[in-house]
Design an enzyme around this catalytic site. Structure first.
Site, PDB file in Angstrom:
ATOM      1  N   LYS A  79       0.852  -1.203   0.000  1.00 31.48           N
ATOM      2  CA  LYS A  79       0.000   0.000   0.000  1.00 31.48           C
ATOM      3  C   LYS A  79       0.882   1.246   0.000  1.00 31.48           C
ATOM      4  CE  LYS A  79      -1.808   1.524   4.037  1.00 31.48           C
ATOM      5  NZ  LYS A  79      -1.473   2.927   4.336  1.00 31.48           N
ATOM      6  N   ASN A  80       1.911   1.229   0.843  1.00 30.47           N
ATOM      7  CA  ASN A  80       2.703   2.446   1.044  1.00 30.47           C
ATOM      8  C   ASN A  80       3.767   2.688  -0.020  1.00 30.47           C
ATOM      9  OD1 ASN A  80       1.084   2.901   3.193  1.00 30.47           O
ATOM     10  ND2 ASN A  80       2.597   2.368   4.752  1.00 30.47           N
TER      11      ASN A  80
ATOM     12  N   ARG B 137      -5.250  10.750   3.971  1.00 25.85           N
ATOM     13  CA  ARG B 137      -4.281  11.849   4.024  1.00 25.85           C
ATOM     14  C   ARG B 137      -3.135  11.657   3.050  1.00 25.85           C
ATOM     15  NH1 ARG B 137      -0.114  11.551   6.431  1.00 25.85           N
ATOM     16  NH2 ARG B 137      -0.074  13.727   7.024  1.00 25.85           N
TER      17      ARG B 137
ATOM     18  N   CYS C  30      -5.709  12.447  12.026  1.00 27.14           N
ATOM     19  CA  CYS C  30      -6.433  11.192  11.892  1.00 27.14           C
ATOM     20  C   CYS C  30      -6.363  10.527  13.266  1.00 27.14           C
ATOM     21  CB  CYS C  30      -5.810  10.309  10.821  1.00 27.14           C
ATOM     22  SG  CYS C  30      -4.242   9.628  11.332  1.00 27.14           S
TER      23      CYS C  30
ATOM     24  N   ARG D   3      -0.578  14.788  12.434  1.00 21.79           N
ATOM     25  CA  ARG D   3       0.005  14.531  11.106  1.00 21.79           C
ATOM     26  C   ARG D   3       0.179  15.804  10.273  1.00 21.79           C
ATOM     27  NH1 ARG D   3      -1.727   8.775   9.469  1.00 21.79           N
ATOM     28  NH2 ARG D   3       0.145   8.911   8.226  1.00 21.79           N
TER      29      ARG D   3
ATOM     30  N   ASP E 227       4.342   0.708  12.169  1.00 18.87           N
ATOM     31  CA  ASP E 227       3.168   0.026  11.590  1.00 18.87           C
ATOM     32  C   ASP E 227       3.045  -1.417  12.052  1.00 18.87           C
ATOM     33  OD1 ASP E 227       3.287   1.694   8.329  1.00 18.87           O
ATOM     34  OD2 ASP E 227       2.722   2.371  10.326  1.00 18.87           O
TER      35      ASP E 227
ATOM     36  N   ILE F  57       6.966   7.609  16.920  1.00 22.27           N
ATOM     37  CA  ILE F  57       6.627   8.226  15.630  1.00 22.27           C
ATOM     38  C   ILE F  57       5.315   8.983  15.682  1.00 22.27           C
ATOM     39  CG2 ILE F  57       6.140   7.769  13.184  1.00 22.27           C
ATOM     40  CD1 ILE F  57       9.080   7.344  13.875  1.00 22.27           C
TER      41      ILE F  57
ATOM     42  N   ARG G 149      -8.765  -0.726   4.461  1.00 24.86           N
ATOM     43  CA  ARG G 149      -7.921   0.339   3.902  1.00 24.86           C
ATOM     44  C   ARG G 149      -6.574  -0.228   3.480  1.00 24.86           C
ATOM     45  NH1 ARG G 149      -7.738   6.049   6.649  1.00 24.86           N
ATOM     46  NH2 ARG G 149      -6.337   6.120   4.868  1.00 24.86           N
TER      47      ARG G 149
END
Ligand code: EPZ
Length: 427
Positions: free
Chosen positions: A22-23, A93, A117, A122, A307, A329, A399
């Site tokens: 995804k990223n 975002r 979020c 962020r 994550d 983070i 998501r």
């Protein structure tokens, strides 16, 4: 609205096919705006965030075909509205990643501030400072970033923090600037390297991605090309925890250990037995397991990825002894803690530190998903909780995970997804 119902107690066994990242996909789709020609992307995961990015590109005027079977083609010749509206940006975002490419190709961009979020405020100050270093005029009006530049100029910029998104936005903008840009204190995540490889594939010149210093030689024009997205290391880590939690035997692939080294080091420390097969690009967890408490501190790559913090905490929740998790983070990435405690975990939060005292067993309950990775952690907890666990609002999971419950069921989990009547509007 859907929910996931899982009955604990099954040992997972088998092989999980890891989907595209995804990223890596999200910035690469934004980077397609830079190409004067058709871009074809393969190994694109079929998840909600990708559909959101498709919607953003279409509102800009791009022609996007999302076959949904892993291939997305993007033609941006007819981009005529360099605007990303609040409605779209607030749902995802990462839409802010169109800012750099729009500025570089249209000379102007109007993108809604993403807002916060569940996991934090962020901000995007580093993105904006970096674009200013390339000569952009930036102003904020009515919740929108308005960026303008006749032609961006190569410049030097040292980031105050190795922001993934800022590194990506500035790298994309610089690829069409007049002259060379040197970025320092860059994020080094593997997804940055995948984006740089894509930009080079469309005719760009990015050197040093994956290190803290990246040089981008600006070009006058970039072209269409085909590119296959790297696999999702966070999905892989999530399934490795699922295998270990249930004391099963689970192989994930394709996956390179170098993308997850700090996470694998922690798995080792946690008493999880695993083997790496570089040749087949697989990683396997299998018995015997001697779970031990761990001390985790999340940080930028190559350190422990934020994550995967929630997922590993689920393992610590049933590991005798005290584990500590220091989240550095994001300011609010312990949304899973209260829900894990509903399942019987013993976790106390002290600022950015979570202290986890292992319990013998979790017991099933109804829990609420809040953000993508926290939701995955709750499903993992359900795999080992006694009895039935119901995870509500699973759209958070959709998501970032493709067919999450299907892949778990294929490994032997007793899991189903159904409509959450109690939480859905009456038809
Ligand atoms: C990317 O978010 C990922 N998202 C996140 O994954 C991931 O958690 C994060 O990197 C860290 O690895 C995508 O790639 C789409 P950052 P990003 O900019 O780019 C602060 C998931 O679960 N910051 O490195 O937003 C910020 O507030 C998601 O897949 C500034 O202060 O991450 C945060 O505290 C969640 N100013 C920290 O840096 C800025 O201009 C990390 O942000 C930018 C960021």
């Amino acid at each position: 609205m859907d929910r996931i119902v899982v009955n604990g107690g099954r040992r997972l066994k088998g092989r999980v096919q890891i989907s595209g990242s995804k990223n890596a996909t999200l910035p690469i789709m934004a980077a397609a705006i830079l190409a004067k020609g058709r871009v074809r992307l393969d190994n694109v995961p079929n998840i909600r965030d990708i559909k959101s990015m498709v919607a953003v590109l279409r509102t800009l005027g791009a022609n996007v075909v999302n076959g949904g079977r892993g291939t997305v083609t993007i033609s941006t010749r007819r981009i005529n509205k360099p605007e990303a509206h609040y409605e779209l940006v607030k749902t995802m975002r990462a839409s802010i990643l169109v800012l750099g490419p729009l500025l570089a190709t249209q000379g102007v961009a109007r993108v809604s501030l993403p807002g916060g979020c569940a996991i934090g405020t962020r901000p995007i100050d580093i993105h904006l400072k970096g674009l200013e270093a390339l000569g952009a005029d930036i102003r904020i009006e009515e919740g929108y970033v308005i960026a303008e530049a006749e032609r961006l100029k190569g410049g030097n910029y040292k980031m105050p923090f190795a922001s993934v998104g800022a590194t990506e936005n500035i790298m994309m903008a610089a690829s069409l600037a007049d002259g060379t840009t040197i970025l320092e204190n860059c994020a080094k995540e593997p997804e940055i390297t995948d984006l740089a490889n894509f930009i080079n594939e469309i005719g760009g010149e990015v050197n040093g991605a994956g290190t803290e210093r990246i040089e981008i030689v600006g070009k006058d024009k970039l072209y269409g090309a085909s590119y296959s997205i790297m696999p999702d290391r966070i999905e892989a880590g999530t399934f490795l925890v699922a295998g270990a939690l249930t004391r099963g035997d689970v192989t994930v692939g394709p996956m390179r250990a170098e993308w997850l080294q700090s996470f694998l080091d922690k798995l080792s420390e946690a008493g999880v037995n695993f083997e790496i097969n570089d040749e087949n690009e697989t990683i396997r967890v299998f018995p015997p397991y001697e779970f031990k408490p761990v001390t985790v501190k999340t940080d930028v790559f190559p350190f422990f990825p934020t994550d995967l913090q929630a997922q590993l905490m689920t393992l610590s929740a049933i590991t005798e002894g005290e584990s500590t998790y220091h989240e550095t983070i994001f300011e609010n990435r312990f949304m899973h803690v209260a829900e894990l405690c509903r399942l019987g975990a013993d976790i106390k939060i002290d600022g950015s530190i979570a202290r986890v005292k292992g319990v013998k067993e979790l017991s099933g309950a109804e829990v609420m998903a809040s953000d993508l990775r926290a939701s995955a952690a709750l499903v993992l907890a359900g795999l080992i909780a006694k009895g039935r666990t119901v995870v509500r609002r699973v759209y958070h999971i959709d998501r970032g995970y493709e067919r999450f419950e299907e892949k778990l069921a294929k490994l032997g989990a007793n899991i189903i997804r159904d409509r959450d009547a109690a939480n859905s509007p009456k038809k």
